[in-house]
Scaffold this motif. Structure first.
Motif, PDB file in Angstrom:
ATOM      1  N   THR A 238       0.543  -1.151  -0.006  1.00 55.75           N
ATOM      2  CA  THR A 238       0.001  -0.052  -0.015  1.00 55.75           C
ATOM      3  C   THR A 238       0.864   1.226   0.045  1.00 55.75           C
ATOM      4  O   THR A 238       0.630   2.324  -0.389  1.00 55.75           O
ATOM      5  CB  THR A 238      -0.889  -0.059   1.218  1.00 55.75           C
ATOM      6  OG1 THR A 238      -0.299  -0.295   2.459  1.00 55.75           O
ATOM      7  CG2 THR A 238      -1.773  -1.238   1.221  1.00 55.75           C
ATOM      8  N   GLY A 239       2.096   1.021   0.602  1.00 54.53           N
ATOM      9  CA  GLY A 239       2.982   2.375   0.497  1.00 54.53           C
ATOM     10  C   GLY A 239       3.256   2.863  -0.720  1.00 54.53           C
ATOM     11  O   GLY A 239       3.236   4.049  -1.318  1.00 54.53           O
ATOM     12  N   SER A 240       3.771   1.777  -1.739  1.00 58.05           N
ATOM     13  CA  SER A 240       3.965   1.906  -3.078  1.00 58.05           C
ATOM     14  C   SER A 240       2.631   2.445  -3.868  1.00 58.05           C
ATOM     15  O   SER A 240       2.788   3.381  -4.844  1.00 58.05           O
ATOM     16  CB  SER A 240       4.377   0.837  -3.713  1.00 58.05           C
ATOM     17  OG  SER A 240       6.000   0.304  -3.062  1.00 58.05           O
ATOM     18  N   THR A 243       2.242   6.256  -3.281  1.00 57.20           N
ATOM     19  CA  THR A 243       3.348   7.057  -4.084  1.00 57.20           C
ATOM     20  C   THR A 243       2.782   6.821  -5.661  1.00 57.20           C
ATOM     21  O   THR A 243       2.972   7.917  -6.308  1.00 57.20           O
ATOM     22  CB  THR A 243       4.711   6.431  -3.880  1.00 57.20           C
ATOM     23  OG1 THR A 243       4.921   6.587  -2.553  1.00 57.20           O
ATOM     24  CG2 THR A 243       5.624   7.327  -4.597  1.00 57.20           C
ATOM     25  N   GLY A 244       2.307   5.740  -5.881  1.00 57.04           N
ATOM     26  CA  GLY A 244       2.010   5.521  -7.301  1.00 57.04           C
ATOM     27  C   GLY A 244       0.791   6.324  -7.800  1.00 57.04           C
ATOM     28  O   GLY A 244       0.839   6.776  -9.089  1.00 57.04           O
ATOM     29  N   ILE A 245      -0.117   6.593  -7.011  1.00 58.34           N
ATOM     30  CA  ILE A 245      -1.222   7.358  -7.003  1.00 58.34           C
ATOM     31  C   ILE A 245      -0.826   8.787  -7.569  1.00 58.34           C
ATOM     32  O   ILE A 245      -1.131   9.430  -8.406  1.00 58.34           O
ATOM     33  CB  ILE A 245      -2.276   7.397  -6.059  1.00 58.34           C
ATOM     34  CG1 ILE A 245      -3.098   6.043  -5.972  1.00 58.34           C
ATOM     35  CG2 ILE A 245      -3.353   8.465  -6.272  1.00 58.34           C
ATOM     36  CD1 ILE A 245      -3.627   5.712  -4.704  1.00 58.34           C
ATOM     37  N   ILE A 246       0.110   9.414  -6.766  1.00 57.76           N
ATOM     38  CA  ILE A 246       0.669  10.810  -6.978  1.00 57.76           C
ATOM     39  C   ILE A 246       1.398  10.988  -8.230  1.00 57.76           C
ATOM     40  O   ILE A 246       1.383  11.663  -8.981  1.00 57.76           O
ATOM     41  CB  ILE A 246       1.480  11.177  -5.842  1.00 57.76           C
ATOM     42  CG1 ILE A 246       0.547  11.030  -4.548  1.00 57.76           C
ATOM     43  CG2 ILE A 246       1.916  12.585  -5.802  1.00 57.76           C
ATOM     44  CD1 ILE A 246       1.300  11.438  -3.159  1.00 57.76           C
ATOM     45  N   ASP A 247       2.209   9.921  -8.382  1.00 54.46           N
ATOM     46  CA  ASP A 247       3.058   9.961  -9.530  1.00 54.46           C
ATOM     47  C   ASP A 247       1.966   9.916 -11.084  1.00 54.46           C
ATOM     48  O   ASP A 247       2.214  10.584 -11.771  1.00 54.46           O
ATOM     49  CB  ASP A 247       3.864   8.464  -9.639  1.00 54.46           C
ATOM     50  CG  ASP A 247       5.115   8.422  -8.830  1.00 54.46           C
ATOM     51  OD1 ASP A 247       5.645   9.695  -8.389  1.00 54.46           O
ATOM     52  OD2 ASP A 247       5.516   7.469  -8.694  1.00 54.46           O
ATOM     53  N   ALA A 248       0.944   8.940 -10.799  1.00 60.56           N
ATOM     54  CA  ALA A 248       0.363   8.970 -11.928  1.00 60.56           C
ATOM     55  C   ALA A 248      -0.566  10.195 -12.181  1.00 60.56           C
ATOM     56  O   ALA A 248      -0.795  10.436 -13.334  1.00 60.56           O
ATOM     57  CB  ALA A 248      -0.862   7.714 -11.897  1.00 60.56           C
ATOM     58  N   LEU A 249      -0.957  10.795 -11.035  1.00 61.51           N
ATOM     59  CA  LEU A 249      -1.672  12.051 -11.349  1.00 61.51           C
ATOM     60  C   LEU A 249      -0.871  13.436 -11.813  1.00 61.51           C
ATOM     61  O   LEU A 249      -1.210  14.004 -12.535  1.00 61.51           O
ATOM     62  CB  LEU A 249      -2.136  12.602  -9.995  1.00 61.51           C
ATOM     63  CG  LEU A 249      -3.423  11.719  -9.380  1.00 61.51           C
ATOM     64  CD1 LEU A 249      -3.696  12.347  -7.909  1.00 61.51           C
ATOM     65  CD2 LEU A 249      -4.784  12.041 -10.463  1.00 61.51           C
TER      66      LEU A 249
END
Length: 267
Positions: A238-240, A243-249
């Protein structure tokens, strides 16, 4: 969705004044930055009104409730209303305690909101329907409520756009209604994805020519970001995923939104 909401945010770089909760404040700021806005997270009563009046949007989130921030929210909301600045309200935990209930009722009575976003229990409370919020999560007993009917009731009651987030997201202004089926269940295991979305709604509303369309785009965009993050990082935990959500946005564009958005309209 009109196909240019993300571009509009990135071109205008709206200042988004967030009075949000300290559990998710950093993530909310990073999401506003990722989608193209400029966050300011001040919550002192001495400057809340001044900052709100100069902002493109104001986001009020009662997640970590206390008297000082409620006073700041009142001042910021009133200044925003006086200056035609969009206001997003996130009534976190509405229905969970007497203090939260009184605060939600007070803010709804005193301020005009552009968008209200919450889970089914929270919006049920806003609509005047008995709710059994479980902490900050929707209560099991409230799942029998029809999300579209609840959202429409709240939207008509307060003359604004209402978003009910869940496995299927519902957005309505009381007449038009959109359903968004983007996202992955694992997003519920990351704290603050709803708070992050509320920050996004502020940025999108600030840059919008059509606020309803912009809200639908923001909701779909958050869900798509969750899908992309899970595809790339889901196995890492879930930590990744967070971070991945922010990266994708930060890499989202209107073409991706148009291709991947699973949106249907009614009314």
């Amino acid at each position: 969705m009109t196909g240019n909401e993300i571009e509009s945010v990135r071109k205008s770089v709206p200042l988004v004044h967030c009075i949000t909760n300290y559990v998710t404040v950093n993530d909310v700021a990073n999401v506003v930055l990722a989608c193209g806005g400029s966050p300011i997270m001040t919550d002192d009563t001495g400057e809340a009104a001044e900052i709100a009046a100069a902002s493109g949007a104001v986001v009020l989130n009662i997640g970590t409730l206390n008297d000082r921030t409620v006073s700041a929210m009142q001042k910021a909301g009133k200044a925003a209303n006086q200056n035609a600045v969009p206001v997003v309200f996130d009534p976190v935990g509405a229905g969970a305690s007497a203090l939260r209930n009184r605060t939600v009722e007070k803010l709804l009575a005193e301020l005009d909101f552009t968008v209200i976003r919450g889970n089914l229990s929270e919006i049920s409370f806003v609509a005047g329907i008995k709710a059994r919020t479980r902490g900050v999560d929707a209560g099991e007993a409230d799942r029998k409520n029809d999300a579209a009917a609840v959202a429409r009731a709240a939207a008509k009651k307060y003359g604004c756009i209402v978003v009910v987030t869940g496995a299927e997201d519902v957005i309505t202004d009381g007449e038009k209604l959109a359903r968004v089926k983007n996202g992955v269940p694992e997003m519920s295991r990351v704290t603050g994805t709803g708070c992050m979305l509320s920050g996004m709604l502020g940025a999108y509303a600030a840059a919008a020519q059509d606020v309803f369309s912009a809200v639908v785009s923001a909701v779909a965009g958050m869900g798509i970001a969750g899908e992309i993050a899970y595809e790339k990082n889901g196995g890492a935990g879930t930590g990744s995923l967070r971070t991945g959500i922010i990266d994708a946005l930060s890499r989202m564009d209107d073409e991706t939104l148009g291709k991947r958005g699973r949106v249907t309209y009614e009314g």
